[in-house]
Structure formats: C-alpha cells, structure tokens
Write a protein that holds these residues in place. Structure first.
Motif, PDB file in Angstrom:
ATOM      1  N   PHE A  49      39.075  39.088 -19.328  1.00 59.60           N
ATOM      2  CA  PHE A  49      40.315  39.480 -18.992  1.00 59.60           C
ATOM      3  C   PHE A  49      41.188  38.552 -19.982  1.00 59.60           C
ATOM      4  O   PHE A  49      42.182  39.094 -20.605  1.00 59.60           O
ATOM      5  N   GLY A  50      41.164  37.125 -20.174  1.00 58.57           N
ATOM      6  CA  GLY A  50      41.956  36.521 -20.684  1.00 58.57           C
ATOM      7  C   GLY A  50      41.434  36.191 -22.274  1.00 58.57           C
ATOM      8  O   GLY A  50      42.498  35.541 -23.023  1.00 58.57           O
ATOM      9  N   GLY A  51      40.607  36.496 -22.685  1.00 55.09           N
ATOM     10  CA  GLY A  51      39.951  36.312 -24.104  1.00 55.09           C
ATOM     11  C   GLY A  51      40.218  34.858 -24.430  1.00 55.09           C
ATOM     12  O   GLY A  51      39.605  33.953 -23.864  1.00 55.09           O
ATOM     13  N   ALA A  52      40.719  34.658 -25.380  1.00 59.07           N
ATOM     14  CA  ALA A  52      41.035  33.432 -26.100  1.00 59.07           C
ATOM     15  C   ALA A  52      41.750  32.176 -25.070  1.00 59.07           C
ATOM     16  O   ALA A  52      41.597  31.105 -25.201  1.00 59.07           O
ATOM     17  N   GLY A  53      42.554  32.798 -24.147  1.00 63.84           N
ATOM     18  CA  GLY A  53      43.032  31.943 -23.118  1.00 63.84           C
ATOM     19  C   GLY A  53      42.286  31.210 -22.253  1.00 63.84           C
ATOM     20  O   GLY A  53      42.505  30.314 -21.525  1.00 63.84           O
ATOM     21  N   ALA A  54      40.970  31.859 -22.183  1.00 60.35           N
ATOM     22  CA  ALA A  54      39.783  31.228 -21.398  1.00 60.35           C
ATOM     23  C   ALA A  54      38.811  30.600 -22.155  1.00 60.35           C
ATOM     24  O   ALA A  54      38.074  29.713 -21.715  1.00 60.35           O
ATOM     25  N   THR A  55      38.502  30.889 -23.347  1.00 61.30           N
ATOM     26  CA  THR A  55      37.643  30.281 -24.116  1.00 61.30           C
ATOM     27  C   THR A  55      38.020  29.132 -25.091  1.00 61.30           C
ATOM     28  O   THR A  55      37.051  28.196 -25.528  1.00 61.30           O
ATOM     29  N   VAL A  56      39.360  28.916 -25.529  1.00 67.91           N
ATOM     30  CA  VAL A  56      39.870  27.680 -26.214  1.00 67.91           C
ATOM     31  C   VAL A  56      39.926  26.581 -25.180  1.00 67.91           C
ATOM     32  O   VAL A  56      39.580  25.502 -25.754  1.00 67.91           O
ATOM     33  N   PRO A  57      40.505  26.611 -23.946  1.00 73.72           N
ATOM     34  CA  PRO A  57      40.800  25.484 -23.342  1.00 73.72           C
ATOM     35  C   PRO A  57      39.252  24.687 -23.087  1.00 73.72           C
ATOM     36  O   PRO A  57      38.104  25.167 -23.384  1.00 73.72           O
ATOM     37  N   LEU A  58      39.150  23.564 -22.418  1.00 70.58           N
ATOM     38  CA  LEU A  58      37.850  22.786 -22.299  1.00 70.58           C
ATOM     39  C   LEU A  58      37.078  23.606 -21.407  1.00 70.58           C
ATOM     40  O   LEU A  58      35.876  23.505 -21.471  1.00 70.58           O
ATOM     41  N   THR A  59      37.480  24.059 -20.113  1.00 67.76           N
ATOM     42  CA  THR A  59      36.746  25.385 -19.500  1.00 67.76           C
ATOM     43  C   THR A  59      35.791  26.136 -20.419  1.00 67.76           C
ATOM     44  O   THR A  59      34.818  26.396 -20.168  1.00 67.76           O
ATOM     45  N   GLY A  60      36.425  26.360 -21.454  1.00 66.44           N
ATOM     46  CA  GLY A  60      35.676  27.509 -22.368  1.00 66.44           C
ATOM     47  C   GLY A  60      34.523  26.712 -23.120  1.00 66.44           C
ATOM     48  O   GLY A  60      33.614  27.317 -23.514  1.00 66.44           O
ATOM     49  N   PHE A  61      34.810  25.521 -23.324  1.00 72.10           N
ATOM     50  CA  PHE A  61      33.558  24.603 -23.990  1.00 72.10           C
ATOM     51  C   PHE A  61      32.416  24.511 -23.050  1.00 72.10           C
ATOM     52  O   PHE A  61      31.287  24.827 -23.210  1.00 72.10           O
ATOM     53  N   GLY A  62      32.870  24.356 -21.510  1.00 68.98           N
ATOM     54  CA  GLY A  62      31.747  24.403 -20.673  1.00 68.98           C
ATOM     55  C   GLY A  62      30.916  25.883 -20.652  1.00 68.98           C
ATOM     56  O   GLY A  62      29.929  25.922 -20.412  1.00 68.98           O
ATOM     57  N   PHE A  63      32.081  26.876 -20.904  1.00 66.63           N
ATOM     58  CA  PHE A  63      31.329  28.058 -20.772  1.00 66.63           C
ATOM     59  C   PHE A  63      30.538  28.424 -21.888  1.00 66.63           C
ATOM     60  O   PHE A  63      29.281  29.012 -21.875  1.00 66.63           O
ATOM     61  N   ALA A  64      30.812  27.784 -23.117  1.00 64.12           N
ATOM     62  CA  ALA A  64      29.829  27.886 -24.262  1.00 64.12           C
ATOM     63  C   ALA A  64      28.365  27.325 -24.126  1.00 64.12           C
ATOM     64  O   ALA A  64      27.433  27.812 -24.461  1.00 64.12           O
ATOM     65  N   LEU A  65      28.890  25.953 -23.314  1.00 63.89           N
ATOM     66  CA  LEU A  65      27.516  25.247 -23.260  1.00 63.89           C
ATOM     67  C   LEU A  65      26.669  26.047 -22.526  1.00 63.89           C
ATOM     68  O   LEU A  65      25.385  26.054 -22.380  1.00 63.89           O
ATOM     69  N   ALA A  66      26.803  26.430 -21.159  1.00 64.11           N
ATOM     70  CA  ALA A  66      26.354  27.273 -20.177  1.00 64.11           C
ATOM     71  C   ALA A  66      25.642  28.221 -20.889  1.00 64.11           C
ATOM     72  O   ALA A  66      24.429  28.733 -20.529  1.00 64.11           O
ATOM     73  N   ASN A  67      26.489  29.159 -21.773  1.00 61.28           N
ATOM     74  CA  ASN A  67      25.595  30.222 -22.190  1.00 61.28           C
ATOM     75  C   ASN A  67      24.684  30.015 -22.971  1.00 61.28           C
ATOM     76  O   ASN A  67      23.830  30.596 -23.486  1.00 61.28           O
ATOM     77  N   GLY A  68      25.157  28.762 -24.094  1.00 64.33           N
ATOM     78  CA  GLY A  68      23.906  28.389 -24.874  1.00 64.33           C
ATOM     79  C   GLY A  68      22.723  28.050 -24.381  1.00 64.33           C
ATOM     80  O   GLY A  68      21.535  28.321 -24.579  1.00 64.33           O
TER      81      GLY A  68
END
Length: 118
Positions: free
Chosen positions: A54-73
């Motif tokens: 829904f939010g694109g970069a609004g959700a992936t750029v903040p620190l929660t997005g870093f956690g998202f990237a870690l979990a997906n990795g």
C-alpha cells in the motif's frame, strides 16, 4: 496516488516515533531498535507486506523497512541454503544499505566537524 499513500504511511511511522520521543523516556537508540524489531515481527506474522504494497517507499525507507528487509533476506536464504541462511540472509539482504550508510556517514564526517553535543 502512490505519492500520497507513501506520504501517509511514512508520516504515520514518523509521528509514532516522534510521540515515543516526546511522551516516553525511551532513548533514540531504543526507539531505533524497537522500530527495526517491529519491522521484523510484523513481517514474520504477515502484516508488514500489505503495508509495503500500500505505502511503497513510505513503508520501506523508515527503520521498520530495514527490519522488513532483514526478515525477507533471512526467509529467502533459509529457503535456498537451509539453516545457514539464518545467519547470512539478513546481512546479504541489507549489505547495500549498510555500506551506503557507512560511506555517506564517513563523507559527512569529512565535510563537517564531528564531536560530542556538549
């Protein structure tokens, strides 16, 4: 419309962070860790991906997005490499962002005079 959605999601995440700074005695470091951990936990239970869609970069750029990237990795590396992926997946998925943060932090330290606030 995508810009508005990104602005809303990123803005809400920032408002929550600002409220944590203003209304609690949490240090910025603890808030940072809370945001990254929240991104990992929300990804693990399947709630963060719809927010990213829904939010694109609004959700992936903040620190929660870093956690998202870690979990997906980690999830992807475990699927490909088995148990060893638990240790390597997060680092592999976020290596570019970590390297950029170190490089640009060093660049800023060269341009400006770093030091204590006191």
């Amino acid at each position: 419309m995508e810009y508005i959605q990104a602005f809303l999601v990123g803005g809400i995440l920032c408002v929550i962070g600002q409220l944590l700074i203003d209304k609690t005695k949490l240090t910025p470091a603890r808030i940072l860790v809370t945001y990254v951990t929240a991104g990992v936990v929300l990804t693990a239970v399947g709630l963060y991906r719809p927010l990213v869609e829904f939010g694109g970069a609004g959700a992936t750029v903040p620190l929660t997005g870093f956690g998202f990237a870690l979990a997906n990795g980690v999830r992807e590396a475990v699927r490909q490499k088995g148990f060893l992926g638990v240790f390597t997946g997060g680092v592999m998925a976020t290596a570019g962002g970590i390297a950029a943060a170190i490089f640009f932090g060093y660049l800023v330290a060269l341009v400006f005079k770093p030091g204590d606030k006191s």
